[in-house]
Every structure is written in structure tokens, then in C-alpha cells.
Enzyme design. Sequence first.
Site, PDB file in Angstrom:
ATOM      1  N   GLY A 199      69.101  36.117  78.005  1.00 16.87           N
ATOM      2  CA  GLY A 199      69.329  34.754  78.487  1.00 16.87           C
ATOM      3  C   GLY A 199      68.831  33.732  77.490  1.00 16.87           C
ATOM      4  O   GLY A 199      67.924  34.007  76.694  1.00 16.87           O
ATOM      5  N   VAL A 246      71.179  30.709  72.720  1.00 20.87           N
ATOM      6  CA  VAL A 246      69.750  30.724  72.404  1.00 20.87           C
ATOM      7  C   VAL A 246      69.398  29.572  71.468  1.00 20.87           C
ATOM      8  O   VAL A 246      68.399  28.872  71.652  1.00 20.87           O
ATOM      9  CB  VAL A 246      69.338  32.070  71.791  1.00 20.87           C
ATOM     10  CG1 VAL A 246      67.850  32.056  71.414  1.00 20.87           C
ATOM     11  CG2 VAL A 246      69.629  33.214  72.760  1.00 20.87           C
ATOM     12  N   GLY A 301      63.938  40.155  75.157  1.00 20.03           N
ATOM     13  CA  GLY A 301      63.933  38.719  75.459  1.00 20.03           C
ATOM     14  C   GLY A 301      62.555  38.093  75.485  1.00 20.03           C
ATOM     15  O   GLY A 301      61.810  38.135  74.508  1.00 20.03           O
ATOM     16  N   GLU A 345      79.621  41.353  78.712  1.00 18.30           N
ATOM     17  CA  GLU A 345      80.533  40.637  77.829  1.00 18.30           C
ATOM     18  C   GLU A 345      81.972  41.071  78.104  1.00 18.30           C
ATOM     19  O   GLU A 345      82.224  42.112  78.714  1.00 18.30           O
ATOM     20  CB  GLU A 345      80.175  40.936  76.367  1.00 18.30           C
ATOM     21  CG  GLU A 345      78.767  40.551  75.968  1.00 18.30           C
ATOM     22  CD  GLU A 345      78.582  39.053  75.831  1.00 18.30           C
ATOM     23  OE1 GLU A 345      79.607  38.323  75.761  1.00 18.30           O
ATOM     24  OE2 GLU A 345      77.422  38.597  75.807  1.00 18.30           O
ATOM     25  N   ASP A 354      73.363  48.722  71.731  1.00 16.94           N
ATOM     26  CA  ASP A 354      72.336  47.683  71.818  1.00 16.94           C
ATOM     27  C   ASP A 354      70.954  48.303  72.047  1.00 16.94           C
ATOM     28  O   ASP A 354      69.986  47.980  71.354  1.00 16.94           O
ATOM     29  CB  ASP A 354      72.678  46.724  72.953  1.00 16.94           C
ATOM     30  CG  ASP A 354      71.598  45.684  73.194  1.00 16.94           C
ATOM     31  OD1 ASP A 354      71.558  44.691  72.450  1.00 16.94           O
ATOM     32  OD2 ASP A 354      70.790  45.872  74.126  1.00 16.94           O
ATOM     33  N   ARG A 390      78.963  27.355  62.061  1.00 19.22           N
ATOM     34  CA  ARG A 390      80.224  27.627  61.378  1.00 19.22           C
ATOM     35  C   ARG A 390      81.197  26.459  61.495  1.00 19.22           C
ATOM     36  O   ARG A 390      81.891  26.120  60.539  1.00 19.22           O
ATOM     37  CB  ARG A 390      80.857  28.901  61.940  1.00 19.22           C
ATOM     38  CG  ARG A 390      82.080  29.350  61.172  1.00 19.22           C
ATOM     39  CD  ARG A 390      82.524  30.736  61.563  1.00 19.22           C
ATOM     40  NE  ARG A 390      82.860  30.819  62.976  1.00 19.22           N
ATOM     41  CZ  ARG A 390      83.359  31.907  63.563  1.00 19.22           C
ATOM     42  NH1 ARG A 390      83.529  33.012  62.854  1.00 19.22           N
ATOM     43  NH2 ARG A 390      83.643  31.921  64.849  1.00 19.22           N
ATOM     44  N   ARG A 391      81.233  25.837  62.678  1.00 15.27           N
ATOM     45  CA  ARG A 391      82.157  24.727  62.908  1.00 15.27           C
ATOM     46  C   ARG A 391      81.393  23.522  63.469  1.00 15.27           C
ATOM     47  O   ARG A 391      81.215  23.397  64.687  1.00 15.27           O
ATOM     48  CB  ARG A 391      83.247  25.142  63.888  1.00 15.27           C
ATOM     49  CG  ARG A 391      84.133  26.268  63.368  1.00 15.27           C
ATOM     50  CD  ARG A 391      85.169  26.662  64.399  1.00 15.27           C
ATOM     51  NE  ARG A 391      86.029  27.724  63.938  1.00 15.27           N
ATOM     52  CZ  ARG A 391      86.979  28.307  64.667  1.00 15.27           C
ATOM     53  NH1 ARG A 391      87.153  27.915  65.929  1.00 15.27           N
ATOM     54  NH2 ARG A 391      87.728  29.269  64.169  1.00 15.27           N
ATOM     55  N   LYS A 396      67.421  48.560  69.538  1.00 13.75           N
ATOM     56  CA  LYS A 396      66.080  48.188  69.999  1.00 13.75           C
ATOM     57  C   LYS A 396      65.116  49.369  69.917  1.00 13.75           C
ATOM     58  O   LYS A 396      63.941  49.197  69.584  1.00 13.75           O
ATOM     59  CB  LYS A 396      66.166  47.651  71.424  1.00 13.75           C
ATOM     60  CG  LYS A 396      66.945  46.342  71.523  1.00 13.75           C
ATOM     61  CD  LYS A 396      67.241  45.945  72.954  1.00 13.75           C
ATOM     62  CE  LYS A 396      68.043  44.657  73.021  1.00 13.75           C
ATOM     63  NZ  LYS A 396      68.424  44.298  74.408  1.00 13.75           N
TER      64      LYS A 396
END
Length: 431
Positions: A305, A15, A132, A188, A199, A46-47, A203
Site C-alpha cells: 500500500g 508510493v 511494507g 494486479e 514476488d 517518465r511523463r 523477498k
Amino acid sequence: MTEPVKVALLGCGTVGSEVTRMLLDDPGELAARVGAPVELAGIAVRRPDKHPELPQELVTADATALIDSDVDIVVELIGGIDPVRGWLLSALRKGKSVVTGNKALLSEHAGELADAAAESGADLYYEAAVAGAIPLLRPVRESLAGDRITRVMGIVNGTTNFILSAMDSTGAGYAETLDEATRLGYAEADPTADVDGYDAASKAAIIASLAFHSRVTAADVYREGIAGISSSDITAAKSLGRTVKLLSICERVTEEDGSESVSARVHPVMIPRSHQLAGVSGAFNAVYVEAEAAGQLMFYGQGAGGAPTASAVLGDLVSAARNKVAGGRGPRESAHAALPVRPMGQTPTRYHVSLDVADKPGVLAQVAQVFAAHGVSISTVRQRDRRSTASLVVVTHQAPDAALRSTVDEIDKLDVVREVVSVMRVEGEAE
């Protein structure tokens, strides 16, 4: 020339990458919409070495320093609770507006974040946290602010909807369909948050808080996932002209004495194929809102998405930036009703109960007697004989969920009942 509105972006995954692209691709159009240039001041990841595609002068690993710089708006797309909670509270307390899509954080700490925003005069926007790209939270919070919302029911998790839709269309089992969803990228590698309902529960807490002007957390939401749904359940639903969906259901419940409470729950249900939500297939989301004056409204679209979610984030960012330029403020938290959350056991529901019973006289009478003893009225009964056993399907009228559950528990102990094959709640049908 108006001073630019400076934006800090925390996180640059799927995103965040889309948000970065949209900010950098057409700055002139964005400035025209806001009334001032919008400047991406930094991107905290983070990296940093893992993001060569980003303008390196913007990339930093120090989120705290970026937040403490002279930015006006902090956009958070990292997810999780800590250390994000501390970062966002710090930003809000310093008067920096926050745009986030972090449903886990909001479902547990929205009140704390709202308090910090109110004290400093900053804005807190989070349209991307639910469904979304679908504009749902803003209509609930703003467009329907003068109405009285009574119910919000919908499909808010695309992974589970994809799985259940595929099971319905192909006849495949749960495990097989989950594997296919993982292969196609709809699930996932660890699908627990989706398939176990966490999840959707997060919501539901956010939706219920906005719709009923009360603070509801994820811990207040009753939750069941879809792992127990079998191909037999799907077949049974089809035979009754129904389909199975994982729904988030948030209701304002009024007692006979006029007192009110909030019911918030997530679980699989059977709904008629004629219902608006029954035709929502694949990874799409849809939410059905009922209000006293507006009547019935339905919101439908892509619920996840990179690009769809980034669209919701940019919408919030434009609103926050406009407020900064104009010297205004976005809507504050509305929690004045402070309604208590009704326990699931007291919530009125309907059950579809499938039983494997002995094929002999008096079985139905014994089963019906247990329902009557618990004050549960039967709506319909279907029976099918098979050699020495029979299949008995009972659909109830509404009753407190605890009464229905205790009814099923007692029926399971009857000698004439070989097995309680499945139990599922029923929604979307007139009594």
C-alpha cells in the site's frame, strides 16, 4: 543554520506520491528529526505531463541529470532492473546515498550495489523492499546483529494471502477468488508475479542474505505458486486442523559434520491453525524469526500500500539524512559467512499426500512399502472408503525433499493408485 539535505525522487506512483506528500507536508518536523532541513530537489518521472498534481518546478523526465545534480540522497521507487540499476550504481559511486524499495533489483544485484556503496562511503537502505511498513529488515540487520538467526518464516505477499484466506473462509475455488481479489484491487491485472511466487522469492532472497550473512539471489530460491491449490486442498487442511499459506522459509541448516548452508524456498504449506501465522488473514503480512538468544519473534502488519510503504521509505530517508548531517555511515553489508545455498532436493521437508486408491486389501501395505524403500517415515495415515475406491491421506516425517518427491512419483505408478490427488508440504508442527 545547517545546510539542507537534498533529495532526488525517482518515480512518483502510488508510493512516490505518498513520499512526496510526507516530505512537503511538515518540513519543520522532518528537519527536527534529521537535524537539518530536508529539501526535495527534484522528481524524475517518465511523463511529466501526466503529473499536474506535483510542483512543476520539481518535475523532470531526465533522471540522469537529476542524479548528477548536487543532491545528497536518491530515493528510487520506479521498480524493475534496467535502467534503474545503472542509475543507482552511478549515484552510489558518486557518494550519494540510496533509499530503494526495489525488491526485484535487490534480489539480483544487492551485492553489486553494496560494493558500490562501500567503495564510496554512501549508504544503501531498503526497508521498504520487504513487508511494507513492517520494520523487519532493520531488526534483522541491526537489532539481531549480535545474535545467530536460525530461521525466518513468513507471509510476505498480501495478494496470495488474501486469496488463500478467502478460499479458507468461503470455500470458493482459486479462479473465483482470484477474480474477486482483482475486483477489490488486491491483485494486479496480471497477477503472475504474486500468484506464481516470484514476488515472495525476491523477498526471501533479501531476507536470507541479511539473516545469514551470505549473498543469496532470487535464482537461489526454490519457488512454487498457489495456482494449483484447490478448494479440496483447503477442505483437506481444515479436516486436519490446518490451513494453507504461501510461506517464505529461510533456514540455516547445519550438517552432522558441522558444515552449514542456507535453504531458501517459497511454496504453499499446510500449517496448524494454532500456529501464529495461521491467523494472519486478508492482505496482511507476518514474519516469524527464530534466533538462538532472542528466541521466537513475530513481526506483523500491512505489507503493501502507498502509505505503509512510504512510511518505510521515510524511515530510511531519515536515517540516511541523519548520517549525512552527522558525518556518519549506516550499516555496511554483512556477507562474511558466505554460506552455500542448499538445493531444494536436499532440504528436509514433510509432505501431506492425498491419494485416490482402489478399495481392496493390501493397498496401504503397497503404499507404505514405497515410502519405506525411499527411506521416508510415515507420521500418520487416514483412510476413507467410498464404494469401489478409497481416499488415503499420508503425512510423513521429515526427509530430503528429493526423496519425498521420488516417493510420490513411484506411488503414482502403482496399479492400486487411481490418482495422486494433491501433494503439499507441512510446516509448523513438532515431529
